[in-house]
Design a protein around this motif. Structure first.
Motif, PDB file in Angstrom:
ATOM      1  N   LEU A 180       0.864  -1.182   0.000  1.00 48.98           N
ATOM      2  CA  LEU A 180       0.000   0.000   0.000  1.00 48.98           C
ATOM      3  C   LEU A 180       0.897   1.228   0.000  1.00 48.98           C
ATOM      4  N   VAL A 181       0.753   2.049  -1.011  1.00 49.57           N
ATOM      5  CA  VAL A 181       1.552   3.274  -1.135  1.00 49.57           C
ATOM      6  C   VAL A 181       0.669   4.463  -0.795  1.00 49.57           C
TER       7      VAL A 181
ATOM      8  N   PRO B  57      -5.241  22.182  -5.399  1.00 53.24           N
ATOM      9  CA  PRO B  57      -4.488  20.984  -5.002  1.00 53.24           C
ATOM     10  C   PRO B  57      -4.061  20.147  -6.207  1.00 53.24           C
ATOM     11  N   TYR B  58      -2.932  19.495  -6.070  1.00 54.79           N
ATOM     12  CA  TYR B  58      -2.458  18.586  -7.109  1.00 54.79           C
ATOM     13  C   TYR B  58      -2.325  17.173  -6.554  1.00 54.79           C
ATOM     14  N   PRO B  59      -2.581  16.154  -7.381  1.00 56.46           N
ATOM     15  CA  PRO B  59      -2.362  14.771  -6.961  1.00 56.46           C
ATOM     16  C   PRO B  59      -0.885  14.542  -6.624  1.00 56.46           C
ATOM     17  N   PRO B  60      -0.584  13.519  -5.820  1.00 54.93           N
ATOM     18  CA  PRO B  60       0.790  13.264  -5.371  1.00 54.93           C
ATOM     19  C   PRO B  60       1.618  12.563  -6.439  1.00 54.93           C
ATOM     20  N   LEU B  61       2.197  13.329  -7.344  1.00 51.16           N
ATOM     21  CA  LEU B  61       2.863  12.790  -8.520  1.00 51.16           C
ATOM     22  C   LEU B  61       4.010  11.846  -8.166  1.00 51.16           C
ATOM     23  N   GLY B  62       4.874  12.253  -7.235  1.00 46.11           N
ATOM     24  CA  GLY B  62       5.993  11.401  -6.844  1.00 46.11           C
ATOM     25  C   GLY B  62       5.539  10.084  -6.235  1.00 46.11           C
ATOM     26  N   THR B  63       4.422  10.115  -5.532  1.00 52.42           N
ATOM     27  CA  THR B  63       3.841   8.906  -4.954  1.00 52.42           C
ATOM     28  C   THR B  63       3.389   7.954  -6.053  1.00 52.42           C
ATOM     29  N   LEU B  64       2.755   8.509  -7.081  1.00 49.91           N
ATOM     30  CA  LEU B  64       2.293   7.702  -8.203  1.00 49.91           C
ATOM     31  C   LEU B  64       3.466   7.126  -8.997  1.00 49.91           C
ATOM     32  N   GLN B  65       4.563   7.869  -9.067  1.00 47.83           N
ATOM     33  CA  GLN B  65       5.753   7.356  -9.744  1.00 47.83           C
ATOM     34  C   GLN B  65       6.327   6.162  -8.985  1.00 47.83           C
TER      35      GLN B  65
ATOM     36  N   VAL C  23      -2.722   2.314  -4.200  1.00 47.35           N
ATOM     37  CA  VAL C  23      -2.394   3.666  -3.734  1.00 47.35           C
ATOM     38  C   VAL C  23      -3.581   4.213  -2.955  1.00 47.35           C
ATOM     39  N   HIS C  24      -3.311   4.770  -1.791  1.00 47.99           N
ATOM     40  CA  HIS C  24      -4.357   5.485  -1.048  1.00 47.99           C
ATOM     41  C   HIS C  24      -3.926   6.935  -0.936  1.00 47.99           C
ATOM     42  N   ASP C  25      -4.570   7.788  -1.697  1.00 45.92           N
ATOM     43  CA  ASP C  25      -4.226   9.205  -1.760  1.00 45.92           C
ATOM     44  C   ASP C  25      -4.884   9.948  -0.609  1.00 45.92           C
TER      45      ASP C  25
ATOM     46  N   LEU D 160      -4.273   4.538 -10.593  1.00 48.85           N
ATOM     47  CA  LEU D 160      -4.488   4.048  -9.229  1.00 48.85           C
ATOM     48  C   LEU D 160      -5.121   5.070  -8.293  1.00 48.85           C
ATOM     49  N   ILE D 161      -5.424   6.273  -8.785  1.00 46.95           N
ATOM     50  CA  ILE D 161      -6.109   7.253  -7.933  1.00 46.95           C
ATOM     51  C   ILE D 161      -7.296   7.844  -8.677  1.00 46.95           C
ATOM     52  N   ASP D 162      -8.149   8.489  -7.913  1.00 46.99           N
ATOM     53  CA  ASP D 162      -9.325   9.162  -8.458  1.00 46.99           C
ATOM     54  C   ASP D 162      -9.038  10.662  -8.513  1.00 46.99           C
TER      55      ASP D 162
END
Length: 485
Positions: free
Chosen positions: A5-6, A24-32, A51-53, A191-193
């Motif tokens: 789980l990231v 707000p922006y999605p967590p790009l580094g997390t998605l990478q 992924v849980h954002d 992996l995110i909405d």
């Protein structure tokens, strides 16, 4: 293969200034990181990754349902190192990360943490239960560490981690940064909405923006700029690789706008020209903003090529209108270059934002006045005002560390506390922040009124704001004078 789980520890709601800003922006580094972990490599399958954002969550407790749903054996708390907000190492986010670690450890998970703050303060995160802290660039280290954990084999010798060995905290040497960024998979956008992000942007700004990173690092040596993840190296994805991601985002999400969240966009010679050519050839209709340096923007046909590819806005680290202060910062630019870049960008229809910084060592009232004079003379389209912030690993930090007390980080991005002794008292800089903004808005109102009086296109609403900002700035100026040493 492991169930992984990231997640991450940047909560917009915990930073009132950013939550109110509503961009707000999605967590790009997390998605990478998630994309790397699920990718097959060296003959072995990828991991089972979710992924849980938590970017729009109310707090760390919202990780619990994801822990229940995914039942991971490994939890990776990986902040978005491309977002400058995470580089500020805010204490409210540090405490949130500690809470996430506790939740994961309560479920018996192995926990790895990757962020700017944990790289600087890895012992604190290990003390709160993290099994490993990744030092610097994460992907190669994270993949090897996760493979070892999945196989149940020894892992304390993995390069680029800090860990607790008995009662001792140990740190292995960092890995060299990755040079060929095209070898990385595209971020795991699936992996995110992103719908909640779209809704906030549409409601607050009237358009929807997403984030893209084309480079890593910065080769320049401004002595106050912390670089705990990528250091002073600069590596770039190819324009072809970037355009492939832009096409994916267009087809999947249809954003109206993009933030190229590099520290410096398009530094490599010929990159922006090739990027422009590909954008045109692929029929991409872009509107985007970048961060850059005044001197780089003046090279060859850089601004023209950027504008042709869809550049809408550039944020420049102007910092100060005093050349003496710019030189003390090792900024490597001149006030004249800032002015020239501002004018050339305007000629190409590109908006300009200035980052301004007050309170650097040795700054005098004359230096402050020079910065305000530059601001009112050049009148960028937007400004961001801050005060000097000593972060570990910088030359600036080394100069002032003997003056730092218990408080060494801001609580949130609106803190603006002066954490070292300066010519003026801390309250002066809080007031200066407000005063500069009001002077800027007053000048905007005056220019709008002049345009209207001359019969040109003008903004009545902006002109009328002068009725507030003129007396408000005068009042703040008097307050500032009383606080001045």
């Amino acid at each position: 293969m492991a169930r992984v789980l990231v997640t991450h520890s940047y909560f917009y709601r915990l930073d009132q200034k950013q939550w109110k800003d509503a961009r707000p922006y999605p967590p790009l580094g997390t998605l990478q990181a998630a994309a790397v972990l699920r990718e097959a490599h060296e003959g072995r399958p990828g991991h089972d990754v979710a992924v849980h954002d938590l970017g729009l969550a109310h707090g760390p407790e919202e990780l619990k349902p994801a822990l229940d749903a995914h039942a991971p054996t490994i939890v990776v708390i990986h902040d978005d190192g491309f977002n400058y907000l995470t580089k500020m190492c805010l204490t409210v986010m540090r405490e949130a990360c500690f809470a996430l670690i506790a939740l994961a450890k309560a479920r018996g998970c192995l926990v790895a943490v990757s962020s700017s703050d944990s790289t600087d303060h890895y012992a604190d995160y290990l003390d709160r239960g993290a099994d490993a802290v990744i030092l610097g660039e994460s992907e190669q280290t994270l993949r090897e560490l996760t493979d070892r954990w999945a196989d149940g084999v020894p892992w304390l010798d993995v390069a680029g981690i800090a860990f607790r060995n008995g009662h001792e905290v140990e740190a292995n040497p960092k890995r060299p940064v990755l040079r060929d960024l095209d070898t990385l998979p595209l971020p795991a956008w699936d992996l995110i909405d992103v719908a909640p992000y779209r809704a906030i942007w549409k409601a607050s700004q009237g358009y929807f923006s997403l984030n893209v990173a084309t480079t890593r690092g910065c080769p320049f040596k401004c002595n106050w700029c912390a670089k705990p993840i990528y250091g002073n190296r600069y590596n770039s994805r190819s324009p072809e690789h970037v355009v492939r991601e832009l096409e994916l985002l267009r087809d999947r999400f249809a954003p109206d706008h993009l933030w190229m969240c590099d520290d410096i966009f398009g530094l490599k010679p010929g990159w922006v020209q090739r990027f422009r050519d590909l954008v045109k050839a692929r029929g991409l209709q872009l509107r985007y903003k970048i961060q850059s340096r005044a001197d780089l923007l003046l090279e060859s046909d850089t601004i023209a090529a950027l504008a042709e590819s869809g550049l809408q806005e550039v944020w420049i680290g102007a910092e100060s209108g005093s050349q003496r202060i710019l030189d003390a910062m090792d900024k490597g630019i001149t006030v004249e270059q800032i002015a020239k870049a501002r004018h050339l960008l305007a000629q190409h229809g590109v908006r300009t934002g200035f980052f301004l910084q007050f309170g650097y060592l040795g700054e005098t009232p004359a230096d402050v006045d020079a910065t305000i004079a530059m601001l009112e003379r050049l009148m960028p389209d937007d400004i961001g005002v801050s005060v000097s912030y000593p972060l570990p690993g910088t030359g600036f930090f080394e100069k002032v560390k003997h003056e730092l007390g218990i408080k060494r980080n801001w609580s949130d991005s609106d803190d603006l506390a002066m954490m070292f002794r300066q010519q003026q008292r801390p309250a002066y800089y809080k007031r200066l922040h407000r005063y500069v903004h009001k002077r800027y808005r007053r000048r905007q109102a005056l220019l709008a009124a002049q345009q209207l009086l001359q019969g040109g296109p003008g903004d009545w609403r902006r002109a009328l704001t002068g009725l507030y900002y003129w007396p408000a700035s005068v009042l703040d100026g008097r307050r500032l004078q009383r606080l001045s040493a």
